[in-house]
Scaffold this active site. Structure first.
Site, short mmCIF file in Angstrom:
data_model
loop_
_atom_site.label_atom_id
_atom_site.label_comp_id
_atom_site.label_asym_id
_atom_site.label_seq_id
_atom_site.Cartn_x
_atom_site.Cartn_y
_atom_site.Cartn_z
N ARG A 1 -1.55 4.73 0.51
CA ARG A 1 -0.12 4.34 0.84
C ARG A 1 0.91 5.58 -0.08
NH1 ARG A 1 1.25 -1.70 -0.84
NH2 ARG A 1 0.92 -0.92 -2.94
N LYS B 1 7.28 2.83 -0.42
CA LYS B 1 7.39 2.28 -1.96
C LYS B 1 7.91 3.31 -3.08
CE LYS B 1 4.35 -0.48 -4.91
NZ LYS B 1 5.26 -1.51 -5.09
N GLU C 1 9.86 -10.92 2.75
CA GLU C 1 8.75 -11.00 1.60
C GLU C 1 9.26 -11.40 0.49
OE1 GLU C 1 7.18 -7.15 0.71
OE2 GLU C 1 9.09 -6.02 0.91
N1 PXG Z 1 6.10 -6.16 -1.71
C1 PXG Z 1 6.73 -5.70 -2.36
C2 PXG Z 1 8.15 -5.26 -2.56
C3 PXG Z 1 5.97 -4.90 -3.63
O1 PXG Z 1 6.72 -3.94 -4.38
C4 PXG Z 1 4.14 -6.02 -2.65
C5 PXG Z 1 4.88 -6.36 -1.76
C6 PXG Z 1 2.60 -6.37 -2.82
O2 PXG Z 1 1.92 -5.23 -2.60
P1 PXG Z 1 0.44 -5.06 -3.08
O3 PXG Z 1 0.11 -3.77 -2.61
O4 PXG Z 1 0.55 -5.16 -4.87
O5 PXG Z 1 -0.50 -6.11 -2.65
C7 PXG Z 1 4.78 -4.84 -3.70
C8 PXG Z 1 4.05 -4.79 -4.93
C9 PXG Z 1 6.28 -6.24 -10.24
C10 PXG Z 1 6.08 -5.25 -9.27
O6 PXG Z 1 6.75 -6.02 -11.50
C11 PXG Z 1 5.45 -5.72 -8.37
C12 PXG Z 1 4.89 -4.58 -7.08
C13 PXG Z 1 5.11 -3.23 -7.72
C14 PXG Z 1 5.71 -3.03 -8.70
C15 PXG Z 1 6.20 -4.05 -9.75
O7 PXG Z 1 6.51 -7.37 -9.69
N2 PXG Z 1 4.50 -5.06 -6.01
#
Ligand code: PXG
Length: 290
Positions: A51, A151, A184
């Site tokens: 990713r 991301k 989301e």
């Molecule tokens: N949506 C968004 C916008 C994200 O940033 C997820 C979903 C979940 O993805 P994964 O691959 O982790 O299952 C993310 C990822 C925080 C934080 O501090 C969260 C993410 C990244 C950086 C910081 O809450 N989540």
């Protein structure tokens, strides 16, 4: 002493510094990942690396390391810090340029940073009792403006939504896309259960292709639960039997109230609890060992 990786070298936290002309700082120009380690097993490392490189490809950022070199760099940072359970933050910025936007000025200066730290877990109470979330007025970025599947280091869209939620006294914000469909939350994907079937919005609705999201869809399918990546509105959410969020940091977290509407029985549902258990088991046995 915490050691931080920057472009192939390790630095103490105090000395881990990059240029103020780095476009990651000046413009949020860069990409990142958040990865978990459970008892020396790096969970879904290849998926996170893939990713990262897809995000970079989309913004025309050349990551100076090959995927294999990046994996080695992550493992060596974990070893350097002697961590068995950890949260990894992997970042590649456009690098040092000048005060103009033009990323061509940064060519060859791309900067890779790896920070490994202890995991800051959410309060246990939230997993037992479930979360209470609220829809905010900040909509998820339109994909034709800045695709939410990238991301990138530019997280202001999510941060603005988080601020709105915390200003209202809520832990998490539900974000809709600019057509009003459920996208989301600020750092987590959203799922609902209705009549024993699992639904989550497709990526094109403004959801990140979450690694935990994919894992949960897989766990559900192998448990003979029908899964759907399907568009839905807040109404379907309000009348769902169960709701939960997924993310690397949060894992699977139940949601019991949305915009004041009680979801199902107002307690973490049976399917949610079952998926939480299966997910925990998976993190214990699967991953890249180091
Ligand atoms: N949506 C968004 C916008 C994200 O940033 C997820 C979903 C979940 O993805 P994964 O691959 O982790 O299952 C993310 C990822 C925080 C934080 O501090 C969260 C993410 C990244 C950086 C910081 O809450 N989540």
């Amino acid at each position: 002493m915490m050691k931080i990786y920057i472009n192939g070298k390790f630095y103490d936290k105090e000395n881990a510094k990059i240029s103020v002309f780095d476009h990651g700082l000046l413009y949020g120009d860069g990409v990142f990942e958040g990865i978990r380690v459970y008892n020396r097993l790096v969970f879904k490392l290849n998926e996170h690396i893939d990713r990262l490189y897809e995000s970079a490809h989309s913004i025309m950022l050349k990551i100076p390391l090959s995927k294999e070199q990046m994996i080695k760099a992550v493992i060596s940072t974990l070893k350097e810090n002697k961590l068995t359970d950890a949260y990894i933050r992997l970042i590649t910025t456009r690098g040092e340029g000048d005060l103009g936007l033009d990323p061509r000025k940064c060519a060859g200066k791309e900067t890779t940073i790896i920070i490994t730290d202890k995991i800051a877990l959410y309060p246990q109470r939230l997993y037992k009792e479930g979360m209470n979330i609220i829809t905010v007025s900040t909509t998820r970025n339109a994909h034709e403006a800045l695709n939410p599947q990238i991301k990138s280091l530019n997280y202001l869209n999510n941060i603005m939504a988080k601020i709105e939620a915390t200003n209202c006294g809520y832990e998490e914000a539900l974000m809709l896309n600019d057509s009003g469909y459920v996208a989301e939350c600020t750092g987590d994907n959203i799922f609902i259960v209705k009549n024993n079937e699992l639904y989550t919005p497709p990526e094109c609705m403004g959801a990140l292709s979450g690694v935990t999201r994919e894992t949960v869809l897989g766990l559900a399918r192998s448990g003979k639960i029908q899964t759907h990546e399907h568009v839905f509105t807040r109404h379907e959410l309000y009348v769902a039997d169960e709701c939960f969020l997924t993310g690397t940091a949060a894992e699977i977290i139940p949601v019991v109230k949305v915009d004041g509407r009680v979801i199902g029985h107002g307690k973490p549902g049976r399917t949610t609890l079952d998926l939480m258990k299966k997910f925990r088991e998976l993190t214990r046995r699967e991953g890249v060992k180091y």
